[in-house]
Design a protein around this motif. Structure first.
Motif, mmCIF file in Angstrom:
data_model
loop_
_atom_site.group_PDB
_atom_site.id
_atom_site.type_symbol
_atom_site.label_atom_id
_atom_site.label_comp_id
_atom_site.label_asym_id
_atom_site.label_seq_id
_atom_site.Cartn_x
_atom_site.Cartn_y
_atom_site.Cartn_z
ATOM 1 N N ALA A 1 0.841 -1.189 0.000
ATOM 2 C CA ALA A 1 0.000 0.000 0.000
ATOM 3 C C ALA A 1 0.878 1.242 0.000
ATOM 4 O O ALA A 1 2.070 1.184 0.311
ATOM 5 C CB ALA A 1 -0.934 0.018 1.212
ATOM 6 N N LEU A 2 0.268 2.374 -0.346
ATOM 7 C CA LEU A 2 0.949 3.663 -0.357
ATOM 8 C C LEU A 2 0.189 4.643 0.530
ATOM 9 O O LEU A 2 -1.024 4.809 0.382
ATOM 10 C CB LEU A 2 1.009 4.218 -1.785
ATOM 11 N N LEU A 3 0.914 5.250 1.472
ATOM 12 C CA LEU A 3 0.392 6.358 2.267
ATOM 13 C C LEU A 3 0.934 7.627 1.640
ATOM 14 O O LEU A 3 2.149 7.835 1.583
ATOM 15 C CB LEU A 3 0.839 6.241 3.726
ATOM 16 N N LEU A 4 0.059 8.494 1.177
ATOM 17 C CA LEU A 4 0.463 9.614 0.332
ATOM 18 C C LEU A 4 -0.053 10.936 0.878
ATOM 19 O O LEU A 4 -1.268 11.141 0.977
ATOM 20 C CB LEU A 4 -0.069 9.376 -1.088
ATOM 21 N N ASP A 5 0.882 11.829 1.216
ATOM 22 C CA ASP A 5 0.498 13.146 1.696
ATOM 23 C C ASP A 5 0.028 14.009 0.527
ATOM 24 O O ASP A 5 0.575 13.931 -0.578
ATOM 25 C CB ASP A 5 1.684 13.814 2.396
ATOM 26 N N LEU A 6 -0.963 14.837 0.774
ATOM 27 C CA LEU A 6 -1.478 15.709 -0.283
ATOM 28 C C LEU A 6 -0.505 16.826 -0.615
ATOM 29 O O LEU A 6 -0.323 17.196 -1.774
ATOM 30 C CB LEU A 6 -2.831 16.296 0.148
ATOM 31 N N MET A 7 0.163 17.387 0.397
ATOM 32 C CA MET A 7 1.054 18.534 0.205
ATOM 33 C C MET A 7 2.510 18.059 0.284
ATOM 34 O O MET A 7 2.975 17.676 1.361
ATOM 35 C CB MET A 7 0.782 19.600 1.262
ATOM 36 N N LEU A 8 3.211 18.102 -0.847
ATOM 37 C CA LEU A 8 4.600 17.661 -0.927
ATOM 38 C C LEU A 8 5.467 18.787 -1.500
ATOM 39 O O LEU A 8 4.952 19.677 -2.182
ATOM 40 C CB LEU A 8 4.712 16.414 -1.807
ATOM 41 N N PRO A 9 6.774 18.755 -1.251
ATOM 42 C CA PRO A 9 7.605 19.879 -1.673
ATOM 43 C C PRO A 9 7.801 20.011 -3.180
ATOM 44 O O PRO A 9 8.031 21.109 -3.682
ATOM 45 C CB PRO A 9 8.951 19.597 -0.971
ATOM 46 N N LEU B 1 1.062 4.019 -14.433
ATOM 47 C CA LEU B 1 2.121 3.011 -14.494
ATOM 48 C C LEU B 1 1.535 1.643 -14.853
ATOM 49 O O LEU B 1 0.337 1.417 -14.732
ATOM 50 C CB LEU B 1 2.847 2.931 -13.147
ATOM 51 N N PRO B 2 2.383 0.708 -15.295
ATOM 52 C CA PRO B 2 1.900 -0.643 -15.617
ATOM 53 C C PRO B 2 1.425 -1.374 -14.365
ATOM 54 O O PRO B 2 1.748 -0.990 -13.239
ATOM 55 C CB PRO B 2 3.140 -1.332 -16.213
ATOM 56 N N GLN B 3 0.668 -2.439 -14.570
ATOM 57 C CA GLN B 3 0.293 -3.336 -13.487
ATOM 58 C C GLN B 3 1.544 -4.027 -12.966
ATOM 59 O O GLN B 3 2.478 -4.254 -13.739
ATOM 60 C CB GLN B 3 -0.718 -4.383 -13.973
ATOM 61 N N PRO B 4 1.629 -4.404 -11.691
ATOM 62 C CA PRO B 4 0.585 -4.239 -10.671
ATOM 63 C C PRO B 4 0.656 -2.907 -9.936
ATOM 64 O O PRO B 4 -0.163 -2.652 -9.068
ATOM 65 C CB PRO B 4 0.872 -5.394 -9.710
ATOM 66 N N LEU B 5 1.602 -2.031 -10.324
ATOM 67 C CA LEU B 5 1.774 -0.777 -9.580
ATOM 68 C C LEU B 5 0.538 0.102 -9.637
ATOM 69 O O LEU B 5 0.169 0.743 -8.651
ATOM 70 C CB LEU B 5 2.978 -0.006 -10.117
ATOM 71 N N ARG B 6 -0.110 0.158 -10.800
ATOM 72 C CA ARG B 6 -1.225 1.096 -10.920
ATOM 73 C C ARG B 6 -2.421 0.690 -10.062
ATOM 74 O O ARG B 6 -3.316 1.489 -9.823
ATOM 75 C CB ARG B 6 -1.634 1.267 -12.372
ATOM 76 N N SER B 7 -2.434 -0.552 -9.599
ATOM 77 C CA SER B 7 -3.515 -1.005 -8.723
ATOM 78 C C SER B 7 -3.144 -0.938 -7.248
ATOM 79 O O SER B 7 -3.925 -1.381 -6.394
ATOM 80 C CB SER B 7 -3.922 -2.439 -9.078
ATOM 81 N N LEU B 8 -1.966 -0.383 -6.933
ATOM 82 C CA LEU B 8 -1.540 -0.303 -5.543
ATOM 83 C C LEU B 8 -2.536 0.518 -4.727
ATOM 84 O O LEU B 8 -2.866 1.642 -5.093
ATOM 85 C CB LEU B 8 -0.157 0.351 -5.465
ATOM 86 N N PRO B 9 -3.051 -0.021 -3.606
ATOM 87 C CA PRO B 9 -3.983 0.754 -2.782
ATOM 88 C C PRO B 9 -3.326 2.032 -2.251
ATOM 89 O O PRO B 9 -2.180 2.003 -1.791
ATOM 90 C CB PRO B 9 -4.321 -0.209 -1.636
ATOM 91 N N VAL B 10 -4.043 3.152 -2.354
ATOM 92 C CA VAL B 10 -3.522 4.454 -1.933
ATOM 93 C C VAL B 10 -4.420 5.050 -0.863
ATOM 94 O O VAL B 10 -5.634 5.221 -1.069
ATOM 95 C CB VAL B 10 -3.436 5.430 -3.125
ATOM 96 N N LEU B 11 -3.808 5.364 0.285
ATOM 97 C CA LEU B 11 -4.495 6.087 1.357
ATOM 98 C C LEU B 11 -3.897 7.486 1.387
ATOM 99 O O LEU B 11 -2.728 7.665 1.697
ATOM 100 C CB LEU B 11 -4.294 5.385 2.703
ATOM 101 N N MET B 12 -4.708 8.483 1.034
ATOM 102 C CA MET B 12 -4.220 9.855 0.948
ATOM 103 C C MET B 12 -4.369 10.551 2.292
ATOM 104 O O MET B 12 -5.423 10.467 2.928
ATOM 105 C CB MET B 12 -4.963 10.623 -0.148
ATOM 106 N N LEU B 13 -3.297 11.223 2.709
ATOM 107 C CA LEU B 13 -3.281 11.979 3.959
ATOM 108 C C LEU B 13 -3.403 13.455 3.628
ATOM 109 O O LEU B 13 -2.636 13.972 2.808
ATOM 110 C CB LEU B 13 -1.982 11.710 4.723
ATOM 111 N N THR B 14 -4.346 14.143 4.241
ATOM 112 C CA THR B 14 -4.554 15.538 3.916
ATOM 113 C C THR B 14 -4.763 16.371 5.165
ATOM 114 O O THR B 14 -5.565 16.019 6.028
ATOM 115 C CB THR B 14 -5.746 15.730 2.959
#
Length: 240
Positions: free
Chosen positions: A53-61, A75-88
């Motif tokens: 999974a990917l934890l992804l901040d909304l505001m990055l430098p 991106l190609p599979q399987p990366l493009r299906s990686l679950p993303v939890l966005m932190l905001t």
């Protein structure tokens, strides 16, 4: 079985240290990058399945989390299906909706309790099991639409239609319950493992994105049909 590895892209080092400690105590391994480009490069260089999974901040430098999410989904599979939890840290619900529209699976407003982060993360990682109670990998066919649970792939007339992990799980839930009206609350519970907050639009946003991927005319859908005041129904019989 090795511990699932999660990538955090966030320039807040104190938060990263806190998340790393808490997740390690609960069976996860955390990798950390502080900017979007470095995070995307880390993912691209990883072996398939390295990250769960990917934890992804909304505001990055260097770029915002929305752009990172957009690039990830290209991106190609399987990366493009990686679950993303966005932190905001931004309170505007529009930012969350835009994040979902660009391919994020869920969002968590800052500041957050580590226990809630863990619960959201576990819900993301167990979704395929919830979405597929029969654990059946048989290909599901509805007219020209084919859903392959084993390969996690969707085709229309033999052509693959790219979906995010969340969108695929939602489609599988619909297909396995074709002909039944599913309320937003039921979909939320199956896909996220809980009850929606008042005015939570995430289910509707994901349905809209799913329609854009599989309907000939998303404004006049024939596969996922709205039942006013009740929810949605997936058509059992589909000519297209």
């Amino acid at each position: 079985m090795s511990a699932p590895q999660v990538l955090l892209i966030d320039d807040d080092h104190r938060l990263a240290a806190m998340v790393a400690t808490y997740l390690s105590q609960n069976g996860f391994v955390l990798a950390h990058e502080e900017c979007g480009l470095a995070g995307l490069q880390r993912l691209a260089q990883a072996a398939p399945g390295d990250f769960s999974a990917l934890l992804l901040d909304l505001m990055l430098p260097d770029m915002d989390g929305l752009e990172v999410c957009r690039r990830l989904r290209a991106l190609p599979q399987p990366l493009r299906s990686l679950p993303v939890l966005m932190l905001t840290a931004k309170g505007d619900p529009l930012d969350r909706v835009v994040g979902l529209e660009l391919g994020a699976d869920d969002y968590l407003p800052k500041p957050f309790e580590p226990r809630e982060l863990l619960a959201r993360l576990r819900a993301l990682l167990r979704r395929p099991t919830l979405a597929d109670p029969a654990a059946d990998d048989a290909v599901l066919r509805f007219g020209s639409l084919e859903i392959d649970p084993g390969a996690r792939m969707v085709r229309i007339d033999g052509v693959e239609r790219p979906l995010t992990s969340y969108q695929f799980d939602m489609l599988l839930v619909f297909a396995q319950r074709a002909g039944r009206v599913l309320s937003r609350e039921h979909l939320f519970d199956v896909l996220k493992g809980g009850s929606p907050e008042p005015f939570d639009r995430s289910i509707d946003v994901h349905v809209g994105r799913l329609r854009a991927a599989i309907e000939d005319d998303p404004k006049s859908p024939r596969r996922i049909i709205t039942v006013r005041g009740a929810g949605y129904v997936f058509a059992k019989v589909q000519d297209a």
